[in-house]
Every structure is written in C-alpha cells, then in structure tokens.
Design an enzyme around this catalytic site. Structure first.
Site, PDB file in Angstrom:
ATOM      1  N   ASP A 125     -29.772  30.382  22.697  1.00  0.00           N
ATOM      2  CA  ASP A 125     -30.282  29.143  23.277  1.00  0.00           C
ATOM      3  C   ASP A 125     -31.781  29.088  22.993  1.00  0.00           C
ATOM      4  O   ASP A 125     -32.371  30.071  22.553  1.00  0.00           O
ATOM      5  CB  ASP A 125     -30.043  29.138  24.794  1.00  0.00           C
ATOM      6  CG  ASP A 125     -28.584  28.868  25.128  1.00  0.00           C
ATOM      7  OD1 ASP A 125     -27.928  28.155  24.354  1.00  0.00           O
ATOM      8  OD2 ASP A 125     -28.100  29.380  26.162  1.00  0.00           O
ATOM      9  N   GLU A 146     -20.093  13.831  18.472  1.00  0.00           N
ATOM     10  CA  GLU A 146     -20.291  15.124  17.797  1.00  0.00           C
ATOM     11  C   GLU A 146     -18.948  15.624  17.260  1.00  0.00           C
ATOM     12  O   GLU A 146     -18.019  15.849  18.032  1.00  0.00           O
ATOM     13  CB  GLU A 146     -20.873  16.110  18.816  1.00  0.00           C
ATOM     14  CG  GLU A 146     -21.066  17.504  18.277  1.00  0.00           C
ATOM     15  CD  GLU A 146     -21.744  18.420  19.309  1.00  0.00           C
ATOM     16  OE1 GLU A 146     -22.625  17.952  20.063  1.00  0.00           O
ATOM     17  OE2 GLU A 146     -21.366  19.601  19.357  1.00  0.00           O
ATOM     18  N   ARG A 196     -17.136  28.403  38.928  1.00  0.00           N
ATOM     19  CA  ARG A 196     -17.685  28.396  40.291  1.00  0.00           C
ATOM     20  C   ARG A 196     -16.616  28.085  41.337  1.00  0.00           C
ATOM     21  O   ARG A 196     -15.724  27.274  41.086  1.00  0.00           O
ATOM     22  CB  ARG A 196     -18.802  27.359  40.411  1.00  0.00           C
ATOM     23  CG  ARG A 196     -19.938  27.593  39.427  1.00  0.00           C
ATOM     24  CD  ARG A 196     -21.209  26.956  39.924  1.00  0.00           C
ATOM     25  NE  ARG A 196     -22.248  27.045  38.920  1.00  0.00           N
ATOM     26  CZ  ARG A 196     -22.525  26.079  38.045  1.00  0.00           C
ATOM     27  NH1 ARG A 196     -21.847  24.941  38.069  1.00  0.00           N
ATOM     28  NH2 ARG A 196     -23.473  26.251  37.156  1.00  0.00           N
ATOM     29  N   ARG A 204     -20.457  32.136  28.242  1.00  0.00           N
ATOM     30  CA  ARG A 204     -21.602  31.226  28.345  1.00  0.00           C
ATOM     31  C   ARG A 204     -21.388  30.225  29.476  1.00  0.00           C
ATOM     32  O   ARG A 204     -22.328  29.702  30.030  1.00  0.00           O
ATOM     33  CB  ARG A 204     -21.775  30.440  27.037  1.00  0.00           C
ATOM     34  CG  ARG A 204     -22.310  31.238  25.876  1.00  0.00           C
ATOM     35  CD  ARG A 204     -22.215  30.439  24.594  1.00  0.00           C
ATOM     36  NE  ARG A 204     -22.972  29.205  24.607  1.00  0.00           N
ATOM     37  CZ  ARG A 204     -24.275  29.103  24.373  1.00  0.00           C
ATOM     38  NH1 ARG A 204     -24.971  30.188  24.123  1.00  0.00           N
ATOM     39  NH2 ARG A 204     -24.879  27.942  24.379  1.00  0.00           N
ATOM     40  N   TYR A 221     -26.089  33.448  18.439  1.00  0.00           N
ATOM     41  CA  TYR A 221     -25.921  32.174  19.140  1.00  0.00           C
ATOM     42  C   TYR A 221     -26.995  32.071  20.235  1.00  0.00           C
ATOM     43  O   TYR A 221     -26.709  32.166  21.412  1.00  0.00           O
ATOM     44  CB  TYR A 221     -24.520  32.229  19.748  1.00  0.00           C
ATOM     45  CG  TYR A 221     -23.882  30.981  20.288  1.00  0.00           C
ATOM     46  CD1 TYR A 221     -24.465  29.735  20.178  1.00  0.00           C
ATOM     47  CD2 TYR A 221     -22.638  31.061  20.926  1.00  0.00           C
ATOM     48  CE1 TYR A 221     -23.827  28.613  20.687  1.00  0.00           C
ATOM     49  CE2 TYR A 221     -21.998  29.953  21.431  1.00  0.00           C
ATOM     50  CZ  TYR A 221     -22.602  28.737  21.307  1.00  0.00           C
ATOM     51  OH  TYR A 221     -21.962  27.646  21.811  1.00  0.00           O
ATOM     52  N   ARG A 254     -17.800  16.018  21.754  1.00  0.00           N
ATOM     53  CA  ARG A 254     -18.709  15.526  22.795  1.00  0.00           C
ATOM     54  C   ARG A 254     -19.232  14.152  22.403  1.00  0.00           C
ATOM     55  O   ARG A 254     -19.377  13.860  21.209  1.00  0.00           O
ATOM     56  CB  ARG A 254     -19.946  16.412  22.932  1.00  0.00           C
ATOM     57  CG  ARG A 254     -19.675  17.824  23.304  1.00  0.00           C
ATOM     58  CD  ARG A 254     -20.969  18.512  23.702  1.00  0.00           C
ATOM     59  NE  ARG A 254     -21.496  19.318  22.638  1.00  0.00           N
ATOM     60  CZ  ARG A 254     -21.970  20.558  22.813  1.00  0.00           C
ATOM     61  NH1 ARG A 254     -22.001  21.107  23.997  1.00  0.00           N
ATOM     62  NH2 ARG A 254     -22.437  21.236  21.801  1.00  0.00           N
ATOM     63  N   ARG A 305     -20.336  27.563  11.698  1.00  0.00           N
ATOM     64  CA  ARG A 305     -19.738  26.249  11.962  1.00  0.00           C
ATOM     65  C   ARG A 305     -20.846  25.228  11.819  1.00  0.00           C
ATOM     66  O   ARG A 305     -22.001  25.469  12.204  1.00  0.00           O
ATOM     67  CB  ARG A 305     -19.187  26.190  13.402  1.00  0.00           C
ATOM     68  CG  ARG A 305     -17.887  26.893  13.569  1.00  0.00           C
ATOM     69  CD  ARG A 305     -16.781  26.334  12.730  1.00  0.00           C
ATOM     70  NE  ARG A 305     -16.163  25.143  13.309  1.00  0.00           N
ATOM     71  CZ  ARG A 305     -15.423  24.292  12.606  1.00  0.00           C
ATOM     72  NH1 ARG A 305     -15.257  24.457  11.297  1.00  0.00           N
ATOM     73  NH2 ARG A 305     -14.857  23.258  13.199  1.00  0.00           N
TER      74      ARG A 305
END
Ligand code: UDP
Length: 385
Positions: free
Chosen positions: A364, A313, A185, A181, A362, A290, A259
């Site tokens: 998006d 989080e 780069r 995911r 999962y 996070r 989870r």
C-alpha cells in the site's frame, strides 16, 4: 545537468522514487535527477482534474491514504494536509448491496438474521465446518483461509467470484495472505480500513508530488526510459531504481507475473450515480470488479456539479507493454524475482532497488513510503561509515 555527470539518479517518479529524491535533496543536500517514462509524476497515485467536469479523478483507480505507521504519518504530513474522509465500500451481489468488508452488517443482511456480536464466532465456526485446532492445520490457500474466516456461503458470495475475476486464478491456487488484507468484524463498523490515520490529500495527489519534488536540487525528466540513458550514466553515479527487475535484465529468466487493470471512464448526466465512492461487483458474471465515482472521495468539496465521472475497473492479463499493477506472489514468482535481484546486484553493484515494482510486493502507499525511508536511512548510514 547532463546524464554523464549525475551523482544521484532516481528511476521512477512514483511514491518510492519521489520520497527518495526528497530525502537526497533535503538530508544529503545533493542535486538529484528523477526520470520517469510516463508523462506525469506520481506513478499510479496520479490524479488530475477532469477537464469536462473539474472533478479530481484517479487515473489508476481510487487511492485512499491510510496508515498505522507513526513515522509514515509524520513524514507525509510535511507535504499535505488530509481530510477526515474514512473509506467505506459497498459490494453488489445478485442485485443486493451489502457493506464490505464482512461485518455484522454484512452477515445479518446476507442471512436476514439479527445476530449479536457475541454470537458471531460460533455462527461462523458452524458455517465454516471448523473443527479442532486451526493452528494444527493452517489454511494453505486463499479459499481455505477465507472459508475459515467467514464460512462457505459468505465466501462464495463476496470473495470467490471477485477474487477469480481479479486474479484470473482459482482461489485455491492463490496465497492466503491476499485475503488477510481484508478485516472481518463482529460489529457494525463498516470502515474499509482499520488504520487509525486515514484521509484524502486536501489538494489532491498531484499536489503531494509537486511538494515532494519542489526543491531546486531536484530535476525531473519525464518521458525518459532508463534503458535509453543507462550507457551515459557514470560508474560512480548512485542509482535508486523503482522499476521492474525482469525488464532491467532484458527478461533473461523470463517475465515476472503481474495482473494488470483496464479502466472505462465516462461522464454521467446525474449529480450522483451510485451514492458512494467505490462499489464492488462480486458477481462472476459482471466482468468488472469495482466502479469508482470520484466526487464522493471529497465530500468537503460539495456537490461538484450536475454530472459525475465514473470509472469501471476491469482486471486484465499482463503482457510486456501493459502497466503492471499487482505482483502475483506465488513461491515460484518470488524465486524468479530473487534470481533477478541477484543478477541486478552483479550487474549494477551499487544500485538500490525498491517500491512495489522493484521489490515485487503488494505494497500500500504507506508501506511504499516506509520502504523508501528505510532504504534511504540505510544508504545514508552506509555513507558515513
Ligand atoms: N476481495 C474480495 N472481494 C471484495 C474485495 C476484495 O474477494 O469485495 C479480495 C480479492 O481477492 C482482493 C483482496 O481481497 O484481491 C484484497 O482486496 P483489496 O481491496 O485490498 O485490493 P486492492 O484495493 O489492493 O485492489
């Protein structure tokens, strides 16, 4: 209309259910009832104005809309305009802050070097101890996959601790797909997502759902559980279901693994607390993964006051009664989900199941919309046969 006489019922007013309801009302021009056990529509995309500060907060963690699917971008554009926000994430590791996902900026900062883009591949190959042909020996778990992509030191700093906290499993026991995911780069592009279309809904997520469901043929009933009305639904009613299948089947084969998350939210007496919308915490010793600071998701709204809302989080174990966030897509769990799917097909032959909870995937937001549009198209096509 009473439940007994419904022709169309959608269970779950999240993204999947709301898109399905909109399609039924708009394309089929049929009345449809949407139920949700929660007190709000929007599922985990729900956002609201914090009453103390007026700042728009995301109740279930930051949601950024991003997609590369033209059909989805066209569709959602009918219900909202988007800002030009492009998500950038920073991650804190041992007292230093780095850009995430791993880019040339992260690598050069972390190693305190100055590699050029064309030097990265050989550098990572050396760091990951990669020899021979990768396709002959593909990584079988998240750890192997991550090391093959970024080498061990970067993996241990930015992925290992975070992933262990997030999933409460050794990354060696997790499927490699989870980490794909995240892009890696070799340039200084520090965008979190690669997708060409990204943004925040100009008037917030609540406004999208209000528009999707704003049709006199759609009636929404909140605080209603499917199980409490199931016996009243007629055999001919078409049910679109976006809840979990183990619950629907009374956990006959045992619960599916998920989870969960827990958020600790506070109003801080600073106009800007962390200088960015999402700061990841890579250290294993820090129990949260996070920190969200919501006002940064809407820079076009200006400073938004002298204080700021932040939300930490914390990954949480799942048990029945808690909110399922992430399916744990091991082969064993996928097999269990398939058993439930077969059981649902037998018990409710005409029920259509979808969304992240129903499909145990999962997804998006864009994938959820795509999944709903395709489920509806197939249904509508079958109707005309
Ligand atoms: N991940 C990580 N470090 C990070 C961010 C993500 O190791 O700083 C890993 C982690 O295993 C996570 C996965 O990458 O579950 C996918 O991250 P993403 O941000 O896509 O998760 P989501 O936003 O869906 O929670």
């Amino acid at each position: 209309m009473e439940f007994e006489r419904l022709e169309y019922l959608v269970v779950g007013a999240g993204l999947w259910g709301s898109v399905i309801a909109e399609r039924i009302a708009t394309v089929l021009e049929k009345p449809v009832r949407v139920i949700d056990r929660r007190s709000h529509v929007g599922g985990n995309c729900h956002s609201y104005r914090d009453p103390r500060t007026g700042i728009e907060c995301h109740a279930y963690g930051t949601h950024i809309f991003h997609t590369a699917i033209p059909e989805v971008w066209d569709y959602i554009g009918n219900f909202t305009d988007f800002t030009t926000y492009r998500h950038k994430v920073l991650t804190e590791y041992k007292g230093h802050v780095y850009p995430m996902p791993i880019s040339l900026a992260t690598i050069n900062n972390f190693y305190d070097i100055n590699l050029k883009p064309w030097e990265v591949e050989a550098f990572i190959a050396k760091e990951s101890g990669r020899t021979g042909n990768v396709s002959e020996n593909p990584p079988s778990n998240l750890e192997e996959k991550a090391i093959s992509l970024i080498g061990r030191p970067l993996y241990e700093a930015f992925i290992k601790g975070y992933t262990q906290k997030q999933w409460e499993k050794d990354p060696k026991e997790l499927p490699p797909e989870i980490i794909t995911r995240l892009p890696v780069r070799t340039n200084y592009n520090i965008d979190y997502f690669n997708d060409p279309w990204q943004g925040m809904p100009v008037k917030g997520y609540a406004a999208i759902f209000n528009r999707l469901l704003d049709d006199e043929k759609i009636e929404v009933s909140l605080g209603v559980d499917f199980k409490s009305i199931a016996s009243k639904i007629s055999k001919t009613c078409r049910i679109f279901y976006s809840g979990t299948l183990d619950e629907l089947c009374d956990y006959k084969f045992g619960p599916l693994e998920w989870r969960s998350l827990r958020f600790e939210q506070s109003v801080e007496p600073h106009p800007d607390v962390q200088g960015t919308s999402v700061l990841n915490n890579a250290d294993l010793e820090t129990p949260w993964t996070r920190t969200h600071e919501f006002k940064h998701l809407h820079p076009e709204r200006g400073p938004q006051g002298e204080s700021s809302v932040v939300s930490k989080e914390f990954p949480d174990s799942f048990e029945i009664g808690k909110i399922p966030y992430y399916p744990i897509e091991t082969q064993e769990n996928k097999n269990l989900h398939k058993k439930y799917k077969d059981m649902v097909a037998e018990t409710y032959p005409s029920m259509i199941v979808g969304g992240r909870l129903g499909d145990y995937k999962y997804f998006d937001m864009d994938r959820t919309i795509e999944n709903a549009l395709h489920a509806f198209e197939k249904f509508a096509k079958d109707l005309t046969r």
